[in-house]
Design a protein around this motif. Sequence first.
Motif, PDB file in Angstrom:
ATOM      1  N   PHE A   1      37.511  33.969  51.223  1.00 34.29           N
ATOM      2  CA  PHE A   1      37.228  34.821  52.380  1.00 34.29           C
ATOM      3  C   PHE A   1      35.732  34.990  52.586  1.00 34.29           C
ATOM      4  O   PHE A   1      35.233  34.893  53.715  1.00 34.29           O
TER       5      PHE A   1
ATOM      6  N   CYS B   1      34.461  34.061  56.473  1.00 37.85           N
ATOM      7  CA  CYS B   1      35.315  35.236  56.707  1.00 37.85           C
ATOM      8  C   CYS B   1      36.508  34.917  57.609  1.00 37.85           C
ATOM      9  O   CYS B   1      36.885  35.730  58.476  1.00 37.85           O
TER      10      CYS B   1
ATOM     11  N   PRO C   1      40.142  34.818  58.907  1.00 37.39           N
ATOM     12  CA  PRO C   1      41.220  35.800  58.665  1.00 37.39           C
ATOM     13  C   PRO C   1      42.329  35.291  57.760  1.00 37.39           C
ATOM     14  O   PRO C   1      42.988  36.082  57.084  1.00 37.39           O
TER      15      PRO C   1
ATOM     16  N   CYS D   1      33.085  41.913  55.139  1.00 36.94           N
ATOM     17  CA  CYS D   1      32.761  40.494  54.996  1.00 36.94           C
ATOM     18  C   CYS D   1      31.297  40.210  55.284  1.00 36.94           C
ATOM     19  O   CYS D   1      30.676  39.387  54.608  1.00 36.94           O
TER      20      CYS D   1
ATOM     21  N   TYR E   1      42.026  36.529  54.223  1.00 41.55           N
ATOM     22  CA  TYR E   1      41.790  37.961  54.043  1.00 41.55           C
ATOM     23  C   TYR E   1      42.472  38.464  52.767  1.00 41.55           C
ATOM     24  O   TYR E   1      43.697  38.364  52.613  1.00 41.55           O
TER      25      TYR E   1
ATOM     26  N   ARG F   1      39.792  42.440  58.390  1.00 49.79           N
ATOM     27  CA  ARG F   1      40.410  41.390  59.165  1.00 49.79           C
ATOM     28  C   ARG F   1      40.105  41.554  60.642  1.00 49.79           C
ATOM     29  O   ARG F   1      39.929  40.567  61.368  1.00 49.79           O
TER      30      ARG F   1
END
Length: 596
Positions: A354, A359, A361, A435, A364, A5
Amino acid sequence: MFSSRGDGYLGPAYELTSSVVNLRRLPRFGYGYDFTAIISPDQAAQVDYTTGLGALSIFLLIFFLMWSITLLVFKIMGPGNAGFLSGHPFMIPDPVDDEKNIYKRPFRVRIVFLVASVLLMIFAFLFVVLGVSNVDNATATMGKSIQTAEELMQYTNEIATELDEVGRKSMEIRDIAVEEIKNICPDNPDIADITGIDVLQIADQAKSDLTMLATFIKDGLETLKKSVALVRIFLNNVDDGIESIDFWGWQMKLLAACLFILPSFLIVGVGLVMLDLDVKPYQLACTYGIMPLFTLTVIATYVFCSVTLPLAAASADACTGGGEIHGGPDDTLLTSYRNLRGNDEGILFLFVMFYTQQCLPKYYPFETLDGYFGDLQTAISSTDSFVDTIGNNLSLLEQQCGRQFNGVLHLISGTNQNLRVLEDQASLAMDLFQCKNINDLYVNTVHEAGCTYSVNAIAWMLACSIIISVCGLIMIMLRSSYIPEQFLIMSSEWNTKPAITSSASEESRSSNAGDQGISLGVPSHITSTEIQNSQQRSGVPQSVPMPSTPPRMFIDCNSNSVECSSELNSQQKWPISSAAINSNDDSMMMPGSAEI
């Protein structure tokens, strides 16, 4: 502690390519463009979208079929009504009155035939080079991504196996250590008041932290294994899809070979005719061998084109995105998932979103694992504190508690070492799931291979197949180009003069017939009955015997009209006997009635 994250990585957004934009503009005849409708629970939306794709395919197929039917009608009409479009050779009168212009039409038709042949072969080459090359790029990119992902999964599985082994051993030590800590100082429960060292508090904290370790090993490793399983399923599906795509199979190889070889033979045939070389066997081979095969090849091409068109449109729609916002394939994936699973936001949803939604947050998926890593680090810290406290005050504690602490220290130290190994291995495994690593695989597979190379390949194959089909039908329509002209053999003594046009009144024609003899409306066979009727109109008695030498008739034809006239004149140059007039011979052709 591992945490994707906070790594600050933001995946690249998909940029629409020109091929996607152009294919998206294909008409749908009033139906929808939203690709996600096809996997929505709304059946009306599914029918609406698929109907638009079907209409697109049918429209193109009908266009080519109507053209093909027109060529068949020309064939049935024959040379008398359709001329060279029926496949018969050009007809030229002999001798030629206008030798300068009489060959212009055959020459122009052959030039058009050659241009269509060259264009067909050029776009057949582009069909193979640009179409197949983009397919190869797509499959190579997908194959490379899958290979990288499989290596990643293999490495992760090895780490997960080691984690499982380390966790199992840690659990065994943990159970023994917890039992020892429960009765840490049996002779003096108030040792903290005497020594100032709260050994019991430290022992209780270590016991609690080691108890939470069981949750990490059980739930944390389970989440990791589930994530690995999801990635492996995705990779297997992509791998199966790549293996099922065999674009360059024997069918496409045969089609490409025919598009190169067959037109070459036809070009040679036209070249021989333009060089005044009349090679009858070659012409027969072209007519009864090459041209039928070429016709089948053209039909296969425009059928392929009609099938590819809706697939190209659907691919462009999927890569554009569903709904009003054109967010690319990422948006299509998100909308499709919601259509299938509703508002489910479990671990599967978070994991997929995600890695596919840049990606972000908010998607996540490792929040729980981050908590487990925190517990693991706390347990390591607690066991460190326990070992340091007991080790620094070992003599005093043994004296006050009436027991040996060497065994306890050994257990806690071993537990601490296993916890550290467990943390390192788990962090290493989770680093593989950062990620950027997974998103790069997704971008290469979907953005590059699926929505760039694949769509470019479909666009090139579609455009080339349309042009190939049009050029092929033109060549079929002008197939008389490889056959030499045929000449109508006529007398060299024939002469021409202006004829009565079709605009002349019936009285003027009758008057002219009365003054000059027989008036012929169109080039046709002249029967004895017609001659007798002409004699009656001209005042010639029917009982008058025909002369032994029939009078000469002057047949004049206008090349721009079907009107011909004849008059009895002993000084004219076109000798036609009464026997020829009374005969019903099809070879009796008037000047101007021949096809030029």
